[in-house]
Design a protein around this motif. Structure first.
Motif, short mmCIF file in Angstrom:
data_model
loop_
_atom_site.label_atom_id
_atom_site.label_comp_id
_atom_site.label_asym_id
_atom_site.label_seq_id
_atom_site.Cartn_x
_atom_site.Cartn_y
_atom_site.Cartn_z
N ILE A 149 0.58 -1.09 0.12
CA ILE A 149 0.14 -0.19 0.09
C ILE A 149 0.85 1.02 0.00
O ILE A 149 0.38 2.31 -0.59
CB ILE A 149 -1.03 -0.09 1.13
N TYR A 180 2.21 2.51 -5.80
CA TYR A 180 0.79 2.28 -6.57
C TYR A 180 -0.42 2.75 -5.66
O TYR A 180 -0.23 3.10 -4.70
CB TYR A 180 0.76 0.65 -6.82
N GLU A 196 -2.50 1.48 -10.97
CA GLU A 196 -2.77 0.40 -9.76
C GLU A 196 -2.63 -0.96 -10.03
O GLU A 196 -2.32 -1.55 -8.98
CB GLU A 196 -4.56 0.55 -9.97
N MET A 244 -3.90 -2.78 -6.71
CA MET A 244 -4.00 -2.09 -5.32
C MET A 244 -5.50 -2.18 -4.78
O MET A 244 -5.52 -2.48 -3.45
CB MET A 244 -3.63 -0.51 -5.52
#
Length: 538
Positions: A277, A281, A303, A421
């Motif tokens: 996280i 991205y 993403e 993501m």
């Protein structure tokens, strides 16, 4: 047209792949090349510095294509396995989706023998689809092992490889070890105990069976070992693995640890998913771009952490995105999705429609479709009749984000987002729902995903972040992305506690015995290698 890793000397790559295309796919793990073959490969590597990247490209391509000619011809696996059935992504997707409420295929047995057993959770050791996927898994591992054997420091020095190229090859080797780890991860997820061999093992000996615990521990150590040699997040060529991809794989392994090794590694999963996280991205604003034909360049690449890259001209196959897009629709809907035909294949089951509802824009029903939610007779060997039962969704499209056509109407340009993501956000939420992580942060991630697709979406609070809510959010956000079987198993809903139409081969659905958590080791492989043993129940 997309920029892909190119295999320029296909003749040589075909010669190399022959080394792996013998009577059993398990032989792929450990082939002792003949003297002439060894001489050919040595001469090729010595005379062609680009050969190392070409070999790397072959390994990446192995997740998408099936042979030396697209869309079919000169199969990597020879004639013993149907080439279309053996495409890697198709095999994995079918194991994860057709065996759940998220998809049921309408095709009969005339051209797809044993497909109904995936629909009905009644597969056995002779299922041609799981046999084909098993073969593809171990072909990939064999290629990875051979690349690593051919790129040792000793061999590179003996060939006079420059220091600059050696530095590049160090990264190539780390990527190949990641790809091997990814493939072994899929192997233990689907088959449990599996044959195991690495580049360090002696050539010419059939591989032995290793249990999930052994392979799990090996994979974690491998991912730790290669971390420093992988590219930093978002700094590699598109489609190639970076550190974030390895962290995501590590998080997946830890998240499923209670299933794989009967040991809860959720704390480690939290560390890994937090690294993903924080990697750079992010979730993009326009969710639809994730599933369009230019998702390599329309912003979705911010993403998508690790894609399986498709190109309608350069990586043609009857599996992969060709199968996933065409089989989701009929001709009329296919036109809207940018393909030249619909194969009338899979649709969702009634219980999945009830789970996701009709008021979330992430779940895209076919406009105007009035087919009944219930699938009354899935065994009809007429695609037209069977496909008219069950609600229809869409997800992936072969149209670019600007509305332009893709490079081919038959073979999509759309990349498959294996890791992204949005999934990492929901992995964090799942961990928080089980006492690992912050539920307030988790609620924020869930709300971010809801709001980007639904302007007026209701929001959740920290107290509402429960395992059941997260499972439903995963269904809405990730359907048809190859997650559902693994999710239902991990949440304790696969065998019992939740039934769907035709689960266990009964219309109302029935509980499944414990052994249905795994697929059978193919009978042909057991016959060819006495070191192997069958999974219980088969």
């Amino acid at each position: 047209m997309k920029k892909l890793l190119e295999i320029k000397n296909l003749k040589w790559v075909f010669i190399l792949s022959i080394l792996f295309s013998l009577s059993s796919c398990l032989d792929d793990l450990n082939i002792a090349p003949k003297d002439d073959d060894q001489a050919i490969s040595e001469a090729f590597f010595a005379s062609n510095p680009n050969s190392y990247k070409q070999f790397l490209a072959k390994i990446y391509a192995g997740f998408v294509v099936t042979g030396q000619e697209g869309p079919s011809g000169q199969s990597d696996l020879g004639s013993s396995v149907d080439e279309g059935f053996s495409q890697y992504m198709r095999g994995y997707w079918q194991c994860q989706e057709l065996t759940t409420d998220e998809a049921m295929i309408a095709w009969g047995e005339s051209d797809n023998k044993t497909i109904k057993d995936l629909n009905f959770n009644t597969w056995d050791k002779d299922n041609v689809f799981t046999e084909a996927f098993f073969a593809r898994v171990f072909f990939q591992i064999g290629l990875c092992n051979e690349f690593l054997r051919e790129t040792t420091p000793e061999k590179l020095t003996s060939r006079g490889v420059s220091e600059e190229l050696k530095t590049q090859i160090t990264r190539f080797r780390a990527e190949v070890r990641f790809l091997r780890a990814l493939t072994y991860y899929h192997g233990i997820d689907v088959f449990g105990n599996i044959p195991f061999m690495t580049d360090a093992d002696v050539l010419g000996v059939k591989p032995v069976m290793q249990n999930r615990e052994f392979v799990f521990d090996y994979l974690i150590k491998e991912l730790d070992a290669i971390d420093a040699d992988l590219a930093a997040p978002k700094s590699n060529e598109y489609g190639r693995a970076d550190q974030a991809a390895a962290w995501m794989l590590k998080a997946k392994l830890f998240l499923n640890s209670k299933v794989y090794i009967k040991n809860d590694r959720s704390a480690d999963a939290l560390v890994a998913v937090n690294k993903v996280i924080a990697s750079g991205y992010t979730i993009i604003t326009d969710r639809k771009k994730l599933f369009q034909a230019d998702n390599n360049s329309n912003g979705a690449q911010n993403e998508i952490i690790f894609p399986l890259v498709s190109d309608g001209l350069k990586s043609q196959t009857w599996g992969g995105m060709t199968y996933i897009v065409h089989a989701s629709c009929d001709n009329a809907v296919g036109t809207l999705l940018g393909v030249d035909s619909g194969w009338k294949g899979y649709r969702i089951r009634k219980e999945f429609a009830e789970t996701v509802g009709t008021d979330d824009a992430r779940v895209t029903y076919v406009t105007g479709n009035t087919d009944p939610a219930s699938i009354a007779n899935p065994t009809v060997d007429t695609n037209q009749d069977a496909f008219l039962q069950g609600k229809k969704l869409t997800k992936f499209s072969n149209i670019r984000s600007d509305g332009a056509k893709a490079s081919s109407a038959t073979f999509p340009d759309t990349d498959f987002p294996l890791f992204r993501m949005g999934d990492a956000y929901l992995m964090y939420a799942e961990l928080a729902s089980n006492g690992f992580g912050d539920k307030t942060v988790a609620a924020g991630y869930i709300n971010d995903l809801r709001k980007r697709a639904n302007t007026n979406a209701s929001t959740v609070t920290a107290s509402e972040v429960t395992p059941n809510l997260v499972l439903t959010e995963r269904a809405k956000e990730l359907y048809w992305e190859g997650c559902r079987r693994q999710d239902l198993i991990r949440f304790g809903k696969y065998l019992s506690g939740y039934n769907w139409e035709w689960k266990g081969g009964v219309k109302a659905g029935v509980d499944l015995p414990d052994y249905r958590l795994l697929f059978a080791i193919p009978a042909n492989e057991l016959r060819s290698n006495s070191n192997l043993s069958q999974n219980p129940g088969f």
